[in-house]
Design a protein around this motif. Structure first.
Motif, short mmCIF file in Angstrom:
data_model
loop_
_atom_site.label_atom_id
_atom_site.label_comp_id
_atom_site.label_asym_id
_atom_site.label_seq_id
_atom_site.Cartn_x
_atom_site.Cartn_y
_atom_site.Cartn_z
N THR A 1 6.62 -0.16 3.79
CA THR A 1 5.55 -0.61 2.91
C THR A 1 4.14 -0.36 3.43
O THR A 1 3.17 -0.71 2.75
N GLY A 2 3.99 0.21 4.61
CA GLY A 2 2.69 0.70 5.03
C GLY A 2 1.71 -0.32 5.55
O GLY A 2 0.51 -0.03 5.64
N GLU A 3 2.19 -1.50 5.93
CA GLU A 3 1.30 -2.51 6.50
C GLU A 3 1.56 -2.64 7.99
O GLU A 3 2.66 -2.37 8.47
N GLU A 4 0.55 -3.08 8.72
CA GLU A 4 0.70 -3.32 10.16
C GLU A 4 0.83 -4.82 10.38
O GLU A 4 -0.04 -5.60 9.97
N PRO B 1 0.80 -1.22 0.00
CA PRO B 1 0.00 0.00 0.00
C PRO B 1 0.83 1.27 0.00
O PRO B 1 0.34 2.34 -0.34
N MET B 2 2.13 1.16 0.38
CA MET B 2 2.99 2.34 0.44
C MET B 2 4.40 1.93 0.06
O MET B 2 4.82 0.79 0.30
N THR B 3 5.13 2.83 -0.54
CA THR B 3 6.55 2.58 -0.83
C THR B 3 7.33 3.84 -0.47
O THR B 3 7.51 4.73 -1.29
N HIS B 4 7.79 3.89 0.78
CA HIS B 4 8.52 5.04 1.30
C HIS B 4 9.99 4.64 1.42
O HIS B 4 10.35 3.82 2.25
N LEU B 5 10.82 5.25 0.58
CA LEU B 5 12.23 4.91 0.57
C LEU B 5 12.90 5.39 1.85
O LEU B 5 12.89 6.58 2.17
N ARG B 6 13.49 4.44 2.57
CA ARG B 6 14.15 4.76 3.83
C ARG B 6 15.67 4.67 3.75
O ARG B 6 16.37 5.33 4.52
N PHE B 7 16.19 3.85 2.83
CA PHE B 7 17.63 3.67 2.75
C PHE B 7 17.97 3.18 1.35
O PHE B 7 17.31 2.29 0.82
N ARG B 8 18.99 3.80 0.75
CA ARG B 8 19.55 3.28 -0.49
C ARG B 8 21.06 3.35 -0.39
O ARG B 8 21.63 4.36 0.04
N ASN B 9 21.71 2.28 -0.77
CA ASN B 9 23.15 2.15 -0.64
C ASN B 9 23.79 2.53 -1.97
O ASN B 9 24.04 1.69 -2.83
N ASP B 10 24.06 3.82 -2.14
CA ASP B 10 24.60 4.28 -3.42
C ASP B 10 26.03 3.82 -3.65
O ASP B 10 26.45 3.66 -4.80
N ASP C 1 15.03 8.42 -7.37
CA ASP C 1 14.30 7.77 -6.28
C ASP C 1 13.06 7.06 -6.81
O ASP C 1 12.71 5.96 -6.34
N ALA C 2 12.41 7.66 -7.80
CA ALA C 2 11.22 7.02 -8.37
C ALA C 2 11.60 5.72 -9.07
O ALA C 2 10.89 4.71 -8.95
N GLU C 3 12.70 5.73 -9.81
CA GLU C 3 13.15 4.50 -10.48
C GLU C 3 13.59 3.47 -9.46
O GLU C 3 13.35 2.26 -9.65
N TRP C 4 14.23 3.93 -8.40
CA TRP C 4 14.67 3.02 -7.34
C TRP C 4 13.46 2.32 -6.71
O TRP C 4 13.46 1.10 -6.51
N ILE C 5 12.44 3.08 -6.40
CA ILE C 5 11.24 2.50 -5.78
C ILE C 5 10.54 1.55 -6.75
O ILE C 5 10.05 0.48 -6.34
#
Length: 487
Positions: free
Chosen positions: A165-168, A30-39, A52-56
């Protein structure tokens, strides 16, 4: 998609067919909030230029990467869990997403084949009534552990991406409901000991041979011309596992769940669940609250790794003579002792003076750690004496100066004084001006999580990762120093 010229897809595992993996669909979060990316890791495989959009889209929705696997694959395997055989395992909340070549893994490991694989990406045929999800707290722990291990020179997978990802989720070991996430890790291989165990269980020597050939040709190509591939593969896995084990022991790291499905043929540490770093020298220290017998305690990790290697060897008996497998197993003790000698010298940043002098120093170091009792923490000991005699003044002016003057440290200091520093210029790094090293004891991990849980404040975690990166640069370790033969 913004890809650099370093991006080189090479999806080899899918060519093995349906006997080894099942195509699956990722969960629709339901959600895709980027918290960490290892560049830094992404740059080694040509993916650092993704927006970030492509990463998600790639690591939150798992849209296929160009030229790579058309669909995720849940890998099939069995395994011993706390010495009990389980034929119902497999990727239950993860999958192999892509395989690609590493641009720069160091002078002795160029162009390695790497996996992008997930944890928390949804249910698969192997979920066993589980929800296929990962808690956000678990994801944070999956970032922290390999970051410190990499800084300490231990062969490890790397956390590549973490997306909330927005789930409980309901969990018995966390206050529930708790937040959810999907992790992607970058690793050299996900070919587990249990991958071979599954084919042995079904009495498929033909498929064991397929796995042996794939492992040798993909990860140990220098062995491809050897006449007895199963035996030479076993020898290579023994040596790689011994180096990994030595890295853990020198780092004071307790994996916590050393089941056969949590060890891979390339000898990398991965799948960080109930891990802990030692607060102080304690062979009986366990990481998992459910390890009631201490099977996987710190001091029993050599036993656990060797037991797992025995199970792998048993899987290879249908396809080769036992003599070669036994010879490989019989070499484990010597391989581990040599790897531990090298690992401790590396942690002390001193050059070898020959086998006996090295062994005496290593023995005295462990005796000193034991002599420090409840006062001396594991990581500060190696931090204080990094550079050997070049750090004596620093150690004797630091917060543990009085301790190092005690009888328990006389033999260690005397032996260490005879060794030459290895690359002493590393001591000029600002990290060594601090009184304390970077650690990841459980109390700090909980403290890092608390502001996320309370206020969604990620700044302490980000600051910690920056300090761990500074430590990595200061220590200057590399996998090349681990003498890893897998390429």
């Amino acid at each position: 998609m913004t890809l650099s010229p370093a991006y080189r897809p090479d999806p080899k595992f899918m060519a093995l067919g349906r006997d080894f993996a099942d195509p699956v669909q990722p969960a629709d979060f339901p959600m895709t909030h980027l918290r960490f990316r290892n560049d830094r890791a992404a740059a080694t495989v040509g993916l650092e230029g993704l927006s970030d959009a492509e990463w998600i889209a790639a690591f939150g929705r798992f849209q296929p990467l160009p030229g790579n696997q058309p669909e995720p694959l849940a890998m099939r395997y069995h395994g011993h869990q706390f010495r009990s055989y389980n034929p119902d395992l497999g990727d239950g909340r993860g999958f192999l997403f892509a395989q690609l070549r590493e641009q720069d893994g160091g002078p002795d490991r160029p162009g390695r084949l790497l996996d992008l694989a997930t944890k928390g990406s949804g249910q698969t045929p192997w979920s066993r009534q589980g929800d296929g999800r990962l808690t956000l707290k678990g994801g944070v722990r999956e970032i922290l552990a390999p970051t410190l291990l990499e800084a300490l020179g231990v062969p490890t997978s790397r956390a590549f991406s973490l997306i909330e990802t927005g789930e409980e989720l309901q969990r018995g070991d966390e206050p529930s409901p708790t937040r959810s996430a999907v992790l992607t890790r970058l690793s050299h291989s996900h070919m587990r000991f249990g991958t071979f165990q599954r084919q042995a269980y079904f009495e498929r020597p033909d498929l064991i041979t397929v796995l042996v050939d794939h492992a040798v040709e993909t990860y140990y190509p220098r062995l491809a011309d050897q006449p007895d591939r199963p035996a030479v593969l076993m020898q290579a896995v023994v040596e790689a596992s011994a180096r990994l084990l030595a890295g853990w022991m020198a780092a004071g790291f307790v994996h916590g769940v050393l089941n056969t499905d949590n060890m891979v043929v390339t000898g990398e540490s991965f799948d960080y669940g109930p891990w802990r770093f030692l607060p102080r020298n304690d062979p009986n220290f366990t990481a998992a609250y459910f390890d009631h017998s201490g099977l996987y305690s710190f001091g029993r990790q050599p036993e656990a790794v060797f037991w797992n290697l025995q199970q792998l060897a048993a899987c290879l008996t249908p396809v080769t003579d036992q003599a070669g497998l036994l010879a490989a197993l019989n070499g484990f003790s010597d391989a581990y002792r040599e790897a531990l000698r090298a690992a401790v010298l590396r942690r002390l940043a001193v050059t070898s003076r020959g086998p006996q002098a090295d062994i005496d120093l290593v023995s005295s170091a462990f005796k000193a750690l034991a002599g420090g009792g409840d006062v001396l923490r594991w990581e500060p000991f190696f931090f204080d004496w990094f550079g050997g005699p070049a750090s004596e003044a620093r150690a004797l002016a630091g917060p543990r100066a009085a301790l190092y003057g005690q009888e328990a440290f006389v033999d260690f200091r005397r032996r260490l004084a005879d060794f030459e520093p290895e690359r002493p210029e590393r001591l000029d790094h600002p990290v060594f001006a601090a009184p304390e090293p970077e650690e990841l004891l459980v109390e700090e991990v909980e403290a890092l999580w608390a502001p996320i849980a309370a206020e969604d404040d990620w700044s302490p975690v980000r600051a910690k990762l920056e300090r761990l990166e500074a430590a990595r640069q200061a220590y200057g370790f590399s996998v090349g120093e681990q003498e890893n033969d897998a390429v």
